[in-house]
Write an enzyme that holds these catalytic residues in place. Structure first.
Site, PDB file in Angstrom:
ATOM      1  N   TYR A 151       1.002  -1.114   0.011  1.00  0.00           N
ATOM      2  CA  TYR A 151       0.095   0.049   0.115  1.00  0.00           C
ATOM      3  C   TYR A 151       0.852   1.332  -0.030  1.00  0.00           C
ATOM      4  O   TYR A 151       1.934   1.057  -0.096  1.00  0.00           O
ATOM      5  CB  TYR A 151      -0.993  -0.087   1.345  1.00  0.00           C
ATOM      6  N   ARG A 198       2.408  -1.352  11.266  1.00  0.00           N
ATOM      7  CA  ARG A 198       3.053  -2.464  10.769  1.00  0.00           C
ATOM      8  C   ARG A 198       3.710  -2.424   9.717  1.00  0.00           C
ATOM      9  O   ARG A 198       3.530  -1.619   8.728  1.00  0.00           O
ATOM     10  CB  ARG A 198       1.350  -3.118  10.643  1.00  0.00           C
ATOM     11  N   ARG A 308      -5.271 -16.079  11.044  1.00  0.00           N
ATOM     12  CA  ARG A 308      -6.093 -17.415  10.473  1.00  0.00           C
ATOM     13  C   ARG A 308      -6.565 -18.285  11.622  1.00  0.00           C
ATOM     14  O   ARG A 308      -7.623 -18.701  11.515  1.00  0.00           O
ATOM     15  CB  ARG A 308      -5.488 -18.025   9.246  1.00  0.00           C
ATOM     16  N   CYS A 331      -6.231 -24.363  11.844  1.00  0.00           N
ATOM     17  CA  CYS A 331      -5.940 -23.773  10.647  1.00  0.00           C
ATOM     18  C   CYS A 331      -5.131 -24.591   9.770  1.00  0.00           C
ATOM     19  O   CYS A 331      -4.175 -24.882  10.464  1.00  0.00           O
ATOM     20  CB  CYS A 331      -5.373 -22.140  11.082  1.00  0.00           C
TER      21      CYS A 331
HETATM   22  C1  LIG Z   1      -7.886 -13.121   4.122  1.00  0.00           C
HETATM   23  C2  LIG Z   1      -6.767 -12.027   4.735  1.00  0.00           C
HETATM   24  C3  LIG Z   1      -6.850 -10.688   5.241  1.00  0.00           C
HETATM   25  C4  LIG Z   1      -5.848 -10.129   5.591  1.00  0.00           C
HETATM   26  N1  LIG Z   1      -6.118  -8.691   5.908  1.00  0.00           N
HETATM   27  C5  LIG Z   1      -5.058  -8.064   6.306  1.00  0.00           C
HETATM   28  C6  LIG Z   1      -5.161  -6.806   6.669  1.00  0.00           C
HETATM   29  O1  LIG Z   1      -6.187  -6.180   6.378  1.00  0.00           O
HETATM   30  N2  LIG Z   1      -4.188  -5.992   7.172  1.00  0.00           N
HETATM   31  C7  LIG Z   1      -2.853  -6.609   7.477  1.00  0.00           C
HETATM   32  O2  LIG Z   1      -1.745  -6.020   7.916  1.00  0.00           O
HETATM   33  N3  LIG Z   1      -2.668  -7.909   7.156  1.00  0.00           N
HETATM   34  C8  LIG Z   1      -3.810  -8.735   6.846  1.00  0.00           C
HETATM   35  N4  LIG Z   1      -3.578  -9.866   6.659  1.00  0.00           N
HETATM   36  C9  LIG Z   1      -2.372 -10.591   7.133  1.00  0.00           C
HETATM   37  C10 LIG Z   1      -2.428 -11.236   8.496  1.00  0.00           C
HETATM   38  O3  LIG Z   1      -2.768 -10.139   9.183  1.00  0.00           O
HETATM   39  C11 LIG Z   1      -1.324 -11.970   9.033  1.00  0.00           C
HETATM   40  O4  LIG Z   1      -0.269 -11.395   8.813  1.00  0.00           O
HETATM   41  C12 LIG Z   1      -1.180 -13.284   8.293  1.00  0.00           C
HETATM   42  O5  LIG Z   1      -2.290 -14.127   7.919  1.00  0.00           O
HETATM   43  C13 LIG Z   1      -0.107 -13.937   8.877  1.00  0.00           C
HETATM   44  O6  LIG Z   1      -0.517 -14.631  10.241  1.00  0.00           O
HETATM   45  P1  LIG Z   1      -1.199 -16.013  10.218  1.00  0.00           P
HETATM   46  O7  LIG Z   1      -0.019 -17.002  10.053  1.00  0.00           O
HETATM   47  O8  LIG Z   1      -1.431 -16.043  11.965  1.00  0.00           O
HETATM   48  O9  LIG Z   1      -2.578 -16.084   9.749  1.00  0.00           O
HETATM   49  C14 LIG Z   1      -4.770 -10.740   6.107  1.00  0.00           C
HETATM   50  C15 LIG Z   1      -4.402 -12.258   6.004  1.00  0.00           C
HETATM   51  C16 LIG Z   1      -5.562 -12.887   5.158  1.00  0.00           C
HETATM   52  C17 LIG Z   1      -5.491 -14.660   5.374  1.00  0.00           C
END
Ligand SMILES: Cc1cc2nc3c(=O)[nH]c(=O)nc-3n(C[C@H](O)[C@H](O)[C@H](O)COP(=O)(O)O)c2cc1C
Length: 358
Positions: A151, A198, A308, A331
């Site tokens: 972004y 972030r 997730r 997950c």
């Molecule tokens: C469907 C989806 C939407 C996400 N939306 C965002 C978001 O709005 N902003 C962001 O910084 N990261 C977003 N992420 C990334 C997550 O915050 C996270 O960093 C990533 O899924 C890894 O963490 P996890 O392994 O616990 O899922 C998104 C991830 C997924 C799968």
């Protein structure tokens, strides 16, 4: 377990060190207003015992993007206030991730930060600060600047930013838009309000930032008075469309990557920020309380970000705490949720749906 013990930083007392990371849901309405489904989703994670919820990327600019949550006008405040209250009543604190995006077409064409005029940059800064002021007014405990993935702010801080003026050229210039926003937010929000950000600890794209650059950028941001830094990875569209390509895969790491695959990034940045004592959030396939505890005990992060797994099961914490792992909806890191995100459909977990239909 230390991960389950309270922690204080800035104006915040969190009941534990577990953070539900921002996750776009496409549950806002066409105009970007909060819906009952969105409130229920966050209230449920708070009831599941999460210490801090960081609300999904929320638009600070007026450009239309259906179902993306927004905070670019006062008219969005009542809905957001209702959601914050529901989360507070259920016992969690809440931050909101503020996002600005450059123009991008479905064909893959993307506006470059090099194209933005100084007046446009001024406008971007104002949009962030105005949104942050609204966020504080509606009761969010913190704000988070989205400087990760692909972004606007992330594109500025990237080595791929080839501007030669004060908003490019070197790490200080590339970070200037963000450090200026932090500075003005601090003036407007006061000394005791929590300002987070972030960042992608590594961009995983040719010519992009590695940990070497992000350590420097993180320090420049922290020196302006950052109160927490959340570490993500990848997510650059230069490597494909949204969250495709290797960089995209690293942002939402798939089952073939090891658990805790980005902890080395939070460790490196935490070391860099240690003189400034800025808490760092780790993320990326942290799939159990045990792994989160180990990361904290080894000093590799202060807070544990989970995305997730908490979508799959809002009782992720409780079920592990109560040794009910067999009841847990795990997950699988299959990214069916991400595929829905990419189709602008409500983001749900396919494993949770399978359980419900049994
Ligand atoms: C469907 C989806 C939407 C996400 N939306 C965002 C978001 O709005 N902003 C962001 O910084 N990261 C977003 N992420 C990334 C997550 O915050 C996270 O960093 C990533 O899924 C890894 O963490 P996890 O392994 O616990 O899922 C998104 C991830 C997924 C799968």
């Amino acid at each position: 377990m230390k991960i389950l013990s309270p922690v204080d930083f800035k104006n915040l007392r969190l009941k534990n060190r577990i953070v539900w990371l921002p996750m776009v849901s496409w549950l806002a309405d066409e105009e970007g207003f909060v819906t009952d489904e969105l409130i229920a989703r966050h209230q449920r994670r708070a009831e599941g015992g999460v210490g801090l919820i960081i609300l999904e990327a929320t638009g600070v600019l007026a450009r239309k993007s259906p179902k993306l949550l927004r905070i670019n006008d006062d008219k969005y405040m009542p809905g957001l206030e209702k959601m914050v209250q529901a989360v507070h009543n259920a016992g969690s604190k809440m931050s909101v991730q503020l996002i600005h995006y450059v123009k991008q077409a479905t064909s893959g064409w993307k506006q470059k930060v090099e194209d933005l005029t100084l007046d446009e940059i001024k406008e971007v800064k104002k949009e962030f600060v105005d949104a942050a002021v609204r966020a504080k007014k509606v009761g969010f405990d913190a704000i988070e600047l989205h400087v990760a993935h692909s972004y606007t702010l992330s594109s500025f801080v990237s080595l791929l930013n080839k501007r030669e003026d004060e908003y490019g050229h070197n790490s200080k210039g590339r970070s200037k838009i963000v450090t200026d926003i932090i500075e003005t937010c601090r003036e407007r929000l006061g000394d005791d309000y929590c300002i987070g950000a972030r960042i992608s600890g590594e961009e995983f794209v040719t010519g992009g930032n590695t940990l070497k650059q992000t350590k420097v950028i993180s320090r420049l941001m922290a020196e302006k008075g950052l109160d927490y830094l959340s570490i993500s990875a990848g997510g650059k569209t230069e490597d494909g469309r949204w969250y495709t390509g290797y960089s995209g895969t690293r942002a939402m790491p798939t089952s073939n990557l090891p658990n805790g695959c980005h902890v080395y990034l939070s460790k490196g940045i935490r070391e860099e920020l240690s003189p400034l004592r800025v808490p760092v959030i780790a993320s990326g396939k942290i799939n159990s309380l045990e792994l989160g505890e180990q990361i904290i005990q080894e000093g590799k992060a202060d807070l544990i970000g989970v995305s997730r797994p908490l979508l799959a099961d809002p009782d992720w914490i409780l079920k592990q705490q109560e040794n009910r792992k067999k009841d847990l909806v795990p997950c699988m890191y299959c990214n069916a949720c991400l595929e829905r995100d990419q189709r602008w459909e409500p983001v749900e977990c396919i494993e949770a749906e399978k359980r419900q239909s049994k």
